[in-house]
Design an enzyme around this catalytic site. Structure first.
Site, PDB file in Angstrom:
ATOM      1  N   CYS A  80      54.434  17.821  35.980  1.00 42.10           N
ATOM      2  CA  CYS A  80      53.019  17.465  35.885  1.00 42.10           C
ATOM      3  C   CYS A  80      52.243  17.991  37.097  1.00 42.10           C
ATOM      4  O   CYS A  80      52.022  19.187  37.209  1.00 42.10           O
ATOM      5  CB  CYS A  80      52.875  15.952  35.707  1.00 42.10           C
ATOM      6  SG  CYS A  80      51.255  15.456  35.059  1.00 42.10           S
ATOM      7  N   HIS A 184      56.423  14.944  30.935  1.00 35.97           N
ATOM      8  CA  HIS A 184      57.334  14.155  31.769  1.00 35.97           C
ATOM      9  C   HIS A 184      58.704  14.071  31.096  1.00 35.97           C
ATOM     10  O   HIS A 184      58.895  13.259  30.188  1.00 35.97           O
ATOM     11  CB  HIS A 184      56.765  12.747  31.978  1.00 35.97           C
ATOM     12  CG  HIS A 184      55.545  12.723  32.838  1.00 35.97           C
ATOM     13  ND1 HIS A 184      55.605  12.518  34.193  1.00 35.97           N
ATOM     14  CD2 HIS A 184      54.229  12.905  32.535  1.00 35.97           C
ATOM     15  CE1 HIS A 184      54.378  12.562  34.698  1.00 35.97           C
ATOM     16  NE2 HIS A 184      53.527  12.804  33.713  1.00 35.97           N
ATOM     17  N   GLU A 186      61.353  12.769  32.217  1.00 34.12           N
ATOM     18  CA  GLU A 186      61.957  11.456  32.485  1.00 34.12           C
ATOM     19  C   GLU A 186      61.465  10.387  31.515  1.00 34.12           C
ATOM     20  O   GLU A 186      62.044   9.292  31.436  1.00 34.12           O
ATOM     21  CB  GLU A 186      61.682  11.035  33.933  1.00 34.12           C
ATOM     22  CG  GLU A 186      60.280  10.542  34.235  1.00 34.12           C
ATOM     23  CD  GLU A 186      59.247  11.636  34.435  1.00 34.12           C
ATOM     24  OE1 GLU A 186      58.114  11.299  34.806  1.00 34.12           O
ATOM     25  OE2 GLU A 186      59.568  12.832  34.218  1.00 34.12           O
TER      26      GLU A 186
END
Length: 206
Positions: A80, A184, A186
């Site tokens: 990001c 993202h 994660e």
């Protein structure tokens, strides 16, 4: 092999650290230029304002440190805002980025901001299929989680794109020892974990 996770007070360190550990890598938090010598792979997360990110990196001596790290051919993985700082400039501020990529980060030309939630990755063009970092063919219908108001509309070095309100934008980009994602990983479930393993495998080979 130690993965350096850069802490400059601009990202969700806990979730990124946990994702890296799930990819069977050891995490070492990096808060200064001197600590870069302790790691083999650098991960730069980030959520927030472009100018503030560059200033915080400068305060910690990491702006120059990361630039040197990349110039030496060491592996860099950005998430990001960690992707945005690789570009020369951003419409979000006046600070200069690291300049790995020449395009400008721009405010998304859409009605609803931020672009938030799950979106499909488009990985069918030649740049995607020839990616040196990710075997996109192994996960042809990938969906990833996005949260952003600024992005890059086009780049010849994009290895994945996504479309929001009919606007296509860069979802992932690579150049030599740098790989960065607008989304993202994660927060992207099983696909995100698979992607972490893919990019860590490539980074370890550099």
């Amino acid at each position: 092999m130690k993965v350096g996770l850069v802490d400059y007070s601009m990202g969700n360190m806990h979730s990124v650290s946990r994702a890296i550990q799930q990819a069977n890598q050891q995490v070492c938090v990096v808060r200064s230029e001197s600590e870069l010598a302790q790691v083999h792979i650098l991960v730069v997360p980030g959520v927030g304002h472009f100018d503030l990110a560059m200033k915080k990196l400068e305060q910690k001596g990491l702006r120059t440190g990361i630039a040197k790290w990349i110039a030496k051919g060491n592996p860099y993985i950005g998430i990001c805002l960690g992707m945005h700082i690789l570009f020369e400039t951003s419409e979000e501020g006046k600070e200069e980025g690291l300049g790995v990529y020449k395009e400008q980060v721009k405010r998304l030309p859409v009605k609803v901001i931020p672009h938030m939630g799950w979106n499909r990755l488009e990985c069918q063009n030649s740049e995607c299929q020839n990616s040196e970092w990710v075997n996109w063919k192994a996960w042809p219908n990938a969906w990833a989680y996005f949260v952003h108001s600024y992005g890059v509309m086009a780049s010849s070095q994009a290895c994945a794109t996504t479309t929001y309100e009919k606007i296509q934008m860069v979802a992932a980009i690579e150049k030599d020892n740098c790989f960065a994602m607008q989304f993202h990983p994660e927060k992207s479930g099983e696909f995100g974990l698979w992607l972490w393993r893919e990019v860590m495998k490539k980074a370890a080979s550099l």
